[in-house]
Write a protein that holds these residues in place. Structure first.
Motif, mmCIF file in Angstrom:
data_model
loop_
_atom_site.group_PDB
_atom_site.id
_atom_site.type_symbol
_atom_site.label_atom_id
_atom_site.label_comp_id
_atom_site.label_asym_id
_atom_site.label_seq_id
_atom_site.Cartn_x
_atom_site.Cartn_y
_atom_site.Cartn_z
ATOM 1 N N GLU A 179 -11.355 4.844 2.466
ATOM 2 C CA GLU A 179 -11.775 4.578 1.095
ATOM 3 C C GLU A 179 -13.150 5.179 0.867
ATOM 4 O O GLU A 179 -14.102 4.855 1.576
ATOM 5 C CB GLU A 179 -11.811 3.080 0.825
ATOM 6 C CG GLU A 179 -12.289 2.742 -0.581
ATOM 7 C CD GLU A 179 -12.321 1.245 -0.824
ATOM 8 O OE1 GLU A 179 -11.415 0.550 -0.304
ATOM 9 O OE2 GLU A 179 -13.240 0.762 -1.508
ATOM 10 N N GLU A 228 -5.389 3.571 8.878
ATOM 11 C CA GLU A 228 -5.208 5.016 8.741
ATOM 12 C C GLU A 228 -5.682 5.533 7.386
ATOM 13 O O GLU A 228 -5.679 6.726 7.143
ATOM 14 C CB GLU A 228 -3.740 5.395 8.954
ATOM 15 C CG GLU A 228 -2.794 5.029 7.834
ATOM 16 C CD GLU A 228 -2.320 3.587 7.886
ATOM 17 O OE1 GLU A 228 -1.355 3.259 7.205
ATOM 18 O OE2 GLU A 228 -2.938 2.780 8.628
ATOM 19 N N TRP A 229 -6.082 4.631 6.486
ATOM 20 C CA TRP A 229 -6.576 5.037 5.169
ATOM 21 C C TRP A 229 -8.099 4.983 5.132
ATOM 22 O O TRP A 229 -8.724 4.136 5.767
ATOM 23 C CB TRP A 229 -6.007 4.131 4.083
ATOM 24 C CG TRP A 229 -4.616 4.523 3.690
ATOM 25 C CD1 TRP A 229 -3.458 4.142 4.296
ATOM 26 C CD2 TRP A 229 -4.257 5.400 2.635
ATOM 27 N NE1 TRP A 229 -2.385 4.722 3.675
ATOM 28 C CE2 TRP A 229 -2.845 5.504 2.649
ATOM 29 C CE3 TRP A 229 -4.976 6.105 1.685
ATOM 30 C CZ2 TRP A 229 -2.152 6.289 1.732
ATOM 31 C CZ3 TRP A 229 -4.285 6.882 0.767
ATOM 32 C CH2 TRP A 229 -2.893 6.974 0.804
ATOM 33 N N ARG A 239 0.843 -1.198 0.000
ATOM 34 C CA ARG A 239 0.000 0.000 0.000
ATOM 35 C C ARG A 239 0.876 1.244 0.000
ATOM 36 O O ARG A 239 2.023 1.219 0.462
ATOM 37 C CB ARG A 239 -0.914 0.013 1.231
ATOM 38 C CG ARG A 239 -0.160 0.223 2.539
ATOM 39 C CD ARG A 239 -1.113 0.634 3.644
ATOM 40 N NE ARG A 239 -0.427 0.810 4.901
ATOM 41 C CZ ARG A 239 0.253 1.894 5.234
ATOM 42 N NH1 ARG A 239 0.347 2.890 4.389
ATOM 43 N NH2 ARG A 239 0.843 1.984 6.397
ATOM 44 N N LYS A 250 -4.764 10.900 3.056
ATOM 45 C CA LYS A 250 -5.024 9.555 3.576
ATOM 46 C C LYS A 250 -6.312 8.983 3.006
ATOM 47 O O LYS A 250 -6.874 8.045 3.559
ATOM 48 C CB LYS A 250 -5.116 9.598 5.101
ATOM 49 C CG LYS A 250 -3.822 10.010 5.782
ATOM 50 C CD LYS A 250 -3.980 9.997 7.283
ATOM 51 C CE LYS A 250 -2.692 10.422 7.981
ATOM 52 N NZ LYS A 250 -2.839 10.439 9.457
ATOM 53 N N THR A 251 -6.786 9.566 1.903
ATOM 54 C CA THR A 251 -8.047 9.142 1.312
ATOM 55 C C THR A 251 -7.807 8.586 -0.080
ATOM 56 O O THR A 251 -7.026 9.134 -0.857
ATOM 57 C CB THR A 251 -9.022 10.331 1.219
ATOM 58 O OG1 THR A 251 -9.227 10.873 2.516
ATOM 59 C CG2 THR A 251 -10.352 9.892 0.637
ATOM 60 N N VAL A 252 -8.475 7.494 -0.397
ATOM 61 C CA VAL A 252 -8.423 6.924 -1.734
ATOM 62 C C VAL A 252 -9.860 6.790 -2.240
ATOM 63 O O VAL A 252 -10.760 6.364 -1.496
ATOM 64 C CB VAL A 252 -7.702 5.564 -1.748
ATOM 65 C CG1 VAL A 252 -8.352 4.570 -0.796
ATOM 66 C CG2 VAL A 252 -7.638 4.989 -3.154
ATOM 67 N N ASP A 270 4.747 5.476 -2.967
ATOM 68 C CA ASP A 270 4.353 6.761 -2.392
ATOM 69 C C ASP A 270 4.798 7.947 -3.238
ATOM 70 O O ASP A 270 4.833 9.075 -2.771
ATOM 71 C CB ASP A 270 4.938 6.910 -0.979
ATOM 72 C CG ASP A 270 6.461 6.923 -0.994
ATOM 73 O OD1 ASP A 270 7.035 6.248 -1.871
ATOM 74 O OD2 ASP A 270 7.058 7.595 -0.137
ATOM 75 N N ASP A 330 2.164 6.308 4.200
ATOM 76 C CA ASP A 330 1.422 7.415 4.787
ATOM 77 C C ASP A 330 2.294 8.664 4.723
ATOM 78 O O ASP A 330 3.123 8.911 5.591
ATOM 79 C CB ASP A 330 1.059 7.061 6.228
ATOM 80 C CG ASP A 330 0.318 8.185 6.916
ATOM 81 O OD1 ASP A 330 0.181 8.105 8.137
ATOM 82 O OD2 ASP A 330 -0.110 9.141 6.244
ATOM 83 N N ARG A 390 -6.921 13.381 -4.681
ATOM 84 C CA ARG A 390 -6.754 12.186 -3.858
ATOM 85 C C ARG A 390 -6.321 11.019 -4.732
ATOM 86 O O ARG A 390 -6.470 11.054 -5.949
ATOM 87 C CB ARG A 390 -8.068 11.862 -3.155
ATOM 88 C CG ARG A 390 -8.469 12.900 -2.138
ATOM 89 C CD ARG A 390 -9.909 12.752 -1.703
ATOM 90 N NE ARG A 390 -10.833 13.135 -2.760
ATOM 91 C CZ ARG A 390 -12.095 13.489 -2.565
ATOM 92 N NH1 ARG A 390 -12.581 13.502 -1.332
ATOM 93 N NH2 ARG A 390 -12.872 13.815 -3.563
#
Length: 790
Positions: free
Chosen positions: A253, A250-251, A10, A326-328, A228, A13, A361
């Motif tokens: 969606e 911490e993510w 992933r 921190k948003t997908v 990243d 962060d 994002r």
């Protein structure tokens, strides 16, 4: 809110803080080898440089021209400046992996690009006919690159050295980073990452990303760990854990995989509102909220279909969103969009809303059992970084391997695309116009990245002193547009929050700085240089922006127009213009008035060259008829016709494929009182596309039978006759009599076959207008016309 499970693959962060300067990296140890006169294309050249191997090998579908207008040269020289040994494999024989082994095994990675153009657009016309030439190949010869070159080259690199990472980039990869409609197969294809099996994709102008990737790989970090870096996309296999999480607690969606879902649905972002109006519609302002420390976005930050309940701020009453870094956003999957046009249009809309580096994002789209993860766009280069890139030691010439028997590049091996930009200077990148048919914004971004005046002047002096054949005429000072240099938002806070697709449609945003002063100052300084006879402007002019600065228009018209100036109103009618996001024809009329006024004051007879598009989504037959009437009334006879070409990822392409308008919001309800989506009239089928092109070439007798038939069906037989007020005559010339323009060499006689290679200077697309002096050496008499690649 669904959170996401930690996995080794992933994205890290990491907040989108200020980007690391390009000049701040510690050079790689191979810096000691110094600068190569040309990046090597053979083992013999490597040996002359003292190299035993290449750190990076770039594979490209274009011939290698060491010039800052060619992608392989920019990336290659940028990596060389970081200390890496870079080799070039240009237009290799793709029938086997042998050509991909020519420089040996690269120590770090292969970099693969199809070239300066998408390989399918390069190879096929808008009517899906094979082109006979290729402007990026010596001699203009066609067929030197495969269809879907990025896929083929990547597969051959993997065959040559399976353990070497392959990183794809360039405009072909950039515009195919998610599931996309493919005009040539008339279907939705998977992300190019899936089909190519590349390890990483870089999109947009990739200097920042490629430098970071190269240094990390040089530190022996696995390519799988490079997750990243902004401006990259990669594949990730995600399996939910026992709690249903995918990427880590911490993510966050945001599920954007459906439309018209019951529950809270935020209002669609309206591109027709100004930033202030959009902010006011949600009870906010563009300024920083007092005491909150947050910038109020000009439109809802949640995608239009997000239905996750969000906590509300007690202080402002607004939605309290999770941190954007921190948003997908989860797009509809490939399996969904390939069979559902509504979801395809929705995915395209969300993708375009997440293109501002200040607030974009990450995006994720499922393909089978894996996800394509797209990181936010790269941070634009600063002026000093742009100078760094353009001041690199380019040879400004094709590689010596392409030289003719005289050791030059002006004979049978001349590369037409190089000839076009040979004496031109690129002063900026990006475009905030947002035209829906164009891919510049999607690739380079809408934030203008400008060079310093000193850097531009240095390049002009280098052309004057070093480039063979220079006659004192600079053919262009421009870029994607001629007049967006150093123009941008007045406030960095507003710019970072804005999600509008255009800064100049439907009118110029009041937050946009339209000062042309720096550009005027540069023009004046450039033309005063010793040995410079003329500075011409060849890039397309954004005329609705230019009229905001009469001083600029006067400077341009009186000193920098070589007989004609090209601009692109594209159409005259409101229907197609609203789908293109282009200004009304009134803006053209205002500019034309200023153009003629300042030309007369200077005692010059000069011409405007307007370009138009046929068969664009939203164009009716009546719209094309009205355009033809306008053309005849204004005395324009187009020798070439530009037909809408659905390029991957463009908003207009989404309209073409889905019959929906993503600019107005997407819904399954297109009719009735509850309709929230707009249907678009699409020009499909060979006969209707031919009709729209025929209206643009109303003066060609070969088109008159088709036009007569169409006008009668439309109830406009009054336009058929032999008077000046008629569009086409009622008589038909003898068979085989082709249209011949007032300038015969600008036409193709009936029955004649156009040459595959056009030698000589560029000609206008209209009749009766003089050719422009470009400073090019005299060449053979041309047999046809060629438009400058866009």
């Amino acid at each position: 809110m669904p959170a996401l499970a930690p996995t080794p693959t992933r994205p890290a962060d990491k907040a989108p803080a200020e980007a690391k300067p390009l000049a701040s990296y510690r050079p790689f140890w191979a810096k000691r080898f110094g600068t190569a006169p040309f990046l090597p294309m053979s083992r013999a050249e490597m040996e002359q440089l003292g190299w035993d191997s290449c750190d990076i090998v770039i594979v490209t579908g274009d011939a290698y021209v060491d010039h800052p207008s060619f992608g392989m040269a920019v990336i290659g020289r940028t990596l060389e400046a970081q200390g890496f040994r870079v080799g070039i494999i240009a237009q290799p024989d793709w029938q086997s992996a042998d050509a991909f082994k020519a420089l040996g095994k690269p120590n770090l990675f292969f970099g693969v690009a199809a070239g300066n153009m998408d390989s399918m657009i390069n190879r096929y016309t808008a009517d899906r006919k094979i082109r006979s030439d290729d402007a990026y190949t010596p001699g203009g010869v066609g067929g030197k690159r495969p269809d879907r070159a990025t896929l083929v080259y990547t597969q051959r690199c993997k065959e040559a050295w399976s353990e070497v990472p392959v990183i794809i980039g360039g405009i072909e990869a950039s515009l195919r980073r998610i599931a996309h409609y493919d005009y040539w197969q008339d279907k939705v294809r998977r992300s190019i990452l899936v089909d190519s099996k590349a390890d990483l994709l870089l999109y947009g102008n990739a200097e920042r990303a490629i430098i970071e990737v190269a240094h990390r790989l040089a530190q022996r970090k696995p390519v799988e760990s490079l997750t990243d870096i902004r401006g990259t996309a990669f594949m990730v296999r995600t399996t939910p854990d026992a709690n249903g999480q995918r990427f880590g607690a911490e993510w966050f969606e945001l599920d954007s995989t459906e439309v018209d879902r019951p529950g809270r649905v935020d209002e669609h972002i309206n591109p027709y509102l100004t930033t202030e109006e959009a902010a006011a519609s949600v009870g906010e302002t563009c300024a920083k909220q007092e005491g909150s420390g947050e910038v109020a976005a000009a439109a809802p930050a949640v995608p239009a279909v997000a239905t996750i309940a969000m906590p509300v701020s007690r202080k402002t009453g607004n939605l309290k969103l999770p941190p954007r870094e921190k948003t997908v956003v989860r797009l509809p999957s490939y399996e969904q969009v390939k069979s559902d046009p509504v979801l395809y249009a929705h995915a395209n809309r969300v993708l375009h809303l997440e293109t501002n580096p200040g607030n974009a994002r990450a995006l994720v789209q499922r393909h089978g059992d894996r996800d394509v993860w797209v990181n936010p766009p790269p941070i634009p280069l600063s002026t000093s970084e742009m100078d760094l890139v353009f001041d690199l030691p380019y040879a400004r010439s094709p590689h010596p391997a392409y030289a003719d028997e005289n050791g030059g590049h002006d004979g049978p091996t001349k590369i037409p695309a190089w000839e076009m930009i040979r004496f031109s200077v690129n002063i900026m990148r990006g475009c905030f116009g947002g035209c829906t048919f164009c891919s510049i914004t999607e690739h380079e971004g809408r934030i203008i990245q400008s060079r310093s005046e000193d850097s531009v002047i240095r390049e002009i002096e280098e052309i004057r002193d070093k480039v063979k054949g220079f006659t004192g005429v600079i053919s262009d000072l421009g870029g994607p547009t001629a007049n967006m240099y150093r123009i941008g938002c007045k406030s960095r806070e507003i710019e970072a929050a804005c999600r509008k697709p255009s800064c100049v449609y439907p009118g110029i945003c009041p937050n946009l700085n339209t000062d042309h002063g720096p550009l005027v100052k540069m023009y004046r300084r450039a033309r005063q240089l010793r040995g410079i006879k003329k500075i011409l402007i060849g890039s397309g002019l954004r005329y609705d922006l230019a009229v905001q600065s009469p001083e600029y228009v006067k400077e341009l018209v009186q000193h920098h127009v070589g007989g004609y100036l090209k601009i692109a109103p594209e159409h005259t009618e409101g229907g197609p213009l609203s789908k293109m996001m282009k200004p009304g024809i009134g803006s053209y009329d205002r500019f034309k008035q200023m153009f003629e006024q300042y030309s007369a004051e200077a005692g010059k007879k000069q011409y405007l060259i307007p370009y138009f598009i046929a068969a664009h989504p939203g164009t009716s037959d009546e719209d094309m008829m009205n355009l033809a009437i306008w053309l005849k009334r204004n005395g324009f006879k187009a020798d070439q016709v530009q037909t809408f070409y659905p390029s991957p990822m463009a908003t207009a392409t989404a309209m073409y494929h889905t019959d929906l308008n993503p600019l107005k919001g997407i819904s399954r309800h297109t009719e009735g009182p509850g309709a929230r989506a707009e249907k678009v009239d699409i020009v499909r089928g060979e006969k209707r596309r031919r009709l729209h092109k025929a209206f643009l070439r109303w003066h060609d007798p070969n088109n008159w039978p088709l036009l007569r038939e169409a006008l009668k069906k439309m109830g406009r037989a009054d336009l058929i006759g032999n008077g000046k007020h008629h569009l086409i005559p009622s008589f038909q010339p003898a068979a085989g009599t082709g249209y011949v323009s007032a300038r015969r060499k600008n036409s193709t006689p009936a029955g004649a076959r156009t040459s595959a290679v056009t030698q000589g200077r560029l000609l206008t697309q209209h009749t009766g207008l003089p050719p422009r002096e470009t400073g090019a050496a005299p060449a053979a008499k041309p047999t046809g016309t060629r438009r400058k690649p866009r």
